[in-house]
Design a protein around this motif. Sequence first.
Motif, PDB file in Angstrom:
ATOM      1  N   ALA A 100     -72.429 -50.267 -28.413  1.00  0.00           N
ATOM      2  CA  ALA A 100     -73.154 -51.121 -27.468  1.00  0.00           C
ATOM      3  C   ALA A 100     -73.869 -52.262 -28.187  1.00  0.00           C
ATOM      4  O   ALA A 100     -73.846 -53.405 -27.723  1.00  0.00           O
ATOM      5  CB  ALA A 100     -74.155 -50.284 -26.673  1.00  0.00           C
ATOM      6  N   TRP A 101     -74.501 -51.958 -29.321  1.00  0.00           N
ATOM      7  CA  TRP A 101     -75.227 -52.985 -30.066  1.00  0.00           C
ATOM      8  C   TRP A 101     -74.295 -53.994 -30.723  1.00  0.00           C
ATOM      9  O   TRP A 101     -74.696 -55.121 -31.021  1.00  0.00           O
ATOM     10  CB  TRP A 101     -76.121 -52.360 -31.126  1.00  0.00           C
ATOM     11  CG  TRP A 101     -77.309 -51.629 -30.555  1.00  0.00           C
ATOM     12  CD1 TRP A 101     -77.780 -51.708 -29.279  1.00  0.00           C
ATOM     13  CD2 TRP A 101     -78.156 -50.716 -31.226  1.00  0.00           C
ATOM     14  NE1 TRP A 101     -78.863 -50.888 -29.126  1.00  0.00           N
ATOM     15  CE2 TRP A 101     -79.122 -50.266 -30.312  1.00  0.00           C
ATOM     16  CE3 TRP A 101     -78.191 -50.216 -32.521  1.00  0.00           C
ATOM     17  CZ2 TRP A 101     -80.111 -49.359 -30.645  1.00  0.00           C
ATOM     18  CZ3 TRP A 101     -79.176 -49.309 -32.847  1.00  0.00           C
ATOM     19  CH2 TRP A 101     -80.133 -48.896 -31.927  1.00  0.00           C
ATOM     20  N   HIS A 102     -73.053 -53.631 -30.965  1.00  0.00           N
ATOM     21  CA  HIS A 102     -72.101 -54.528 -31.621  1.00  0.00           C
ATOM     22  C   HIS A 102     -70.994 -54.989 -30.678  1.00  0.00           C
ATOM     23  O   HIS A 102     -69.946 -55.448 -31.136  1.00  0.00           O
ATOM     24  CB  HIS A 102     -71.492 -53.828 -32.841  1.00  0.00           C
ATOM     25  CG  HIS A 102     -72.483 -53.554 -33.923  1.00  0.00           C
ATOM     26  ND1 HIS A 102     -73.227 -52.408 -33.963  1.00  0.00           N
ATOM     27  CD2 HIS A 102     -72.866 -54.288 -34.988  1.00  0.00           C
ATOM     28  CE1 HIS A 102     -74.022 -52.444 -35.006  1.00  0.00           C
ATOM     29  NE2 HIS A 102     -73.825 -53.579 -35.656  1.00  0.00           N
ATOM     30  N   LEU A 103     -71.218 -54.896 -29.387  1.00  0.00           N
ATOM     31  CA  LEU A 103     -70.188 -55.225 -28.414  1.00  0.00           C
ATOM     32  C   LEU A 103     -69.742 -56.681 -28.509  1.00  0.00           C
ATOM     33  O   LEU A 103     -68.549 -56.971 -28.420  1.00  0.00           O
ATOM     34  CB  LEU A 103     -70.676 -54.906 -26.997  1.00  0.00           C
ATOM     35  CG  LEU A 103     -69.609 -54.789 -25.933  1.00  0.00           C
ATOM     36  CD1 LEU A 103     -68.570 -53.754 -26.319  1.00  0.00           C
ATOM     37  CD2 LEU A 103     -70.241 -54.430 -24.602  1.00  0.00           C
ATOM     38  N   SER A 104     -70.675 -57.598 -28.714  1.00  0.00           N
ATOM     39  CA  SER A 104     -70.287 -59.006 -28.811  1.00  0.00           C
ATOM     40  C   SER A 104     -69.391 -59.244 -30.025  1.00  0.00           C
ATOM     41  O   SER A 104     -68.422 -59.995 -29.948  1.00  0.00           O
ATOM     42  CB  SER A 104     -71.521 -59.904 -28.862  1.00  0.00           C
ATOM     43  OG  SER A 104     -72.299 -59.609 -29.992  1.00  0.00           O
ATOM     44  N   TRP A 105     -69.695 -58.595 -31.143  1.00  0.00           N
ATOM     45  CA  TRP A 105     -68.845 -58.722 -32.323  1.00  0.00           C
ATOM     46  C   TRP A 105     -67.469 -58.127 -32.054  1.00  0.00           C
ATOM     47  O   TRP A 105     -66.445 -58.704 -32.453  1.00  0.00           O
ATOM     48  CB  TRP A 105     -69.489 -58.036 -33.520  1.00  0.00           C
ATOM     49  CG  TRP A 105     -68.635 -58.142 -34.751  1.00  0.00           C
ATOM     50  CD1 TRP A 105     -68.616 -59.167 -35.654  1.00  0.00           C
ATOM     51  CD2 TRP A 105     -67.632 -57.214 -35.181  1.00  0.00           C
ATOM     52  NE1 TRP A 105     -67.679 -58.932 -36.628  1.00  0.00           N
ATOM     53  CE2 TRP A 105     -67.057 -57.727 -36.357  1.00  0.00           C
ATOM     54  CE3 TRP A 105     -67.174 -55.999 -34.700  1.00  0.00           C
ATOM     55  CZ2 TRP A 105     -66.049 -57.078 -37.050  1.00  0.00           C
ATOM     56  CZ3 TRP A 105     -66.166 -55.349 -35.388  1.00  0.00           C
ATOM     57  CH2 TRP A 105     -65.619 -55.877 -36.549  1.00  0.00           C
ATOM     58  N   LEU A 106     -67.414 -56.969 -31.402  1.00  0.00           N
ATOM     59  CA  LEU A 106     -66.132 -56.339 -31.086  1.00  0.00           C
ATOM     60  C   LEU A 106     -65.280 -57.228 -30.188  1.00  0.00           C
ATOM     61  O   LEU A 106     -64.067 -57.360 -30.396  1.00  0.00           O
ATOM     62  CB  LEU A 106     -66.358 -54.982 -30.420  1.00  0.00           C
ATOM     63  CG  LEU A 106     -66.889 -53.878 -31.325  1.00  0.00           C
ATOM     64  CD1 LEU A 106     -67.330 -52.679 -30.500  1.00  0.00           C
ATOM     65  CD2 LEU A 106     -65.829 -53.463 -32.324  1.00  0.00           C
ATOM     66  N   LYS A 107     -65.912 -57.857 -29.185  1.00  0.00           N
ATOM     67  CA  LYS A 107     -65.173 -58.757 -28.293  1.00  0.00           C
ATOM     68  C   LYS A 107     -64.629 -59.957 -29.066  1.00  0.00           C
ATOM     69  O   LYS A 107     -63.471 -60.351 -28.878  1.00  0.00           O
ATOM     70  CB  LYS A 107     -66.071 -59.235 -27.158  1.00  0.00           C
ATOM     71  CG  LYS A 107     -66.357 -58.182 -26.128  1.00  0.00           C
ATOM     72  CD  LYS A 107     -67.280 -58.751 -25.064  1.00  0.00           C
ATOM     73  CE  LYS A 107     -67.667 -57.726 -24.032  1.00  0.00           C
ATOM     74  NZ  LYS A 107     -68.602 -58.264 -23.028  1.00  0.00           N
ATOM     75  N   GLY A 156     -75.197 -41.725 -31.145  1.00  0.00           N
ATOM     76  CA  GLY A 156     -75.292 -42.801 -32.133  1.00  0.00           C
ATOM     77  C   GLY A 156     -74.087 -43.722 -32.086  1.00  0.00           C
ATOM     78  O   GLY A 156     -74.225 -44.946 -32.189  1.00  0.00           O
ATOM     79  N   PHE A 157     -72.907 -43.150 -31.912  1.00  0.00           N
ATOM     80  CA  PHE A 157     -71.686 -43.959 -31.809  1.00  0.00           C
ATOM     81  C   PHE A 157     -71.741 -44.870 -30.580  1.00  0.00           C
ATOM     82  O   PHE A 157     -71.408 -46.058 -30.666  1.00  0.00           O
ATOM     83  CB  PHE A 157     -70.465 -43.049 -31.741  1.00  0.00           C
ATOM     84  CG  PHE A 157     -69.186 -43.789 -31.483  1.00  0.00           C
ATOM     85  CD1 PHE A 157     -68.571 -44.494 -32.500  1.00  0.00           C
ATOM     86  CD2 PHE A 157     -68.606 -43.800 -30.225  1.00  0.00           C
ATOM     87  CE1 PHE A 157     -67.390 -45.191 -32.270  1.00  0.00           C
ATOM     88  CE2 PHE A 157     -67.437 -44.482 -29.980  1.00  0.00           C
ATOM     89  CZ  PHE A 157     -66.821 -45.190 -31.005  1.00  0.00           C
TER      90      PHE A 157
END
Length: 78
Positions: free
Chosen positions: A61-68, A55-56
């Motif tokens: 992976a689903w929030h990678l663009s936000w993290l970048k 799940g982590f």
Amino acid sequence: MRKNFWLDVILLISGLICIGTGVALDFNLLPAGDFEIRHDVKDVHIYSGYVMAVGFILHVAWHLSWLKAAARKIFSED
């Protein structure tokens, strides 16, 4: 948005299970001498940890663009 909700629900449930079984195992809250129950609880603890790990990874992976974007904003030289 719907997939985020269900992923969060899965992470919450697996996290609570992992915490509960971990506390029960660590503080010896299980019946003394019943090794079968202890073994089963340990298995549930391990597999709930696996579910949390998957799940982590999906969550990141689903929030990678936000993290970048957040990392760029934090580490920018403005």
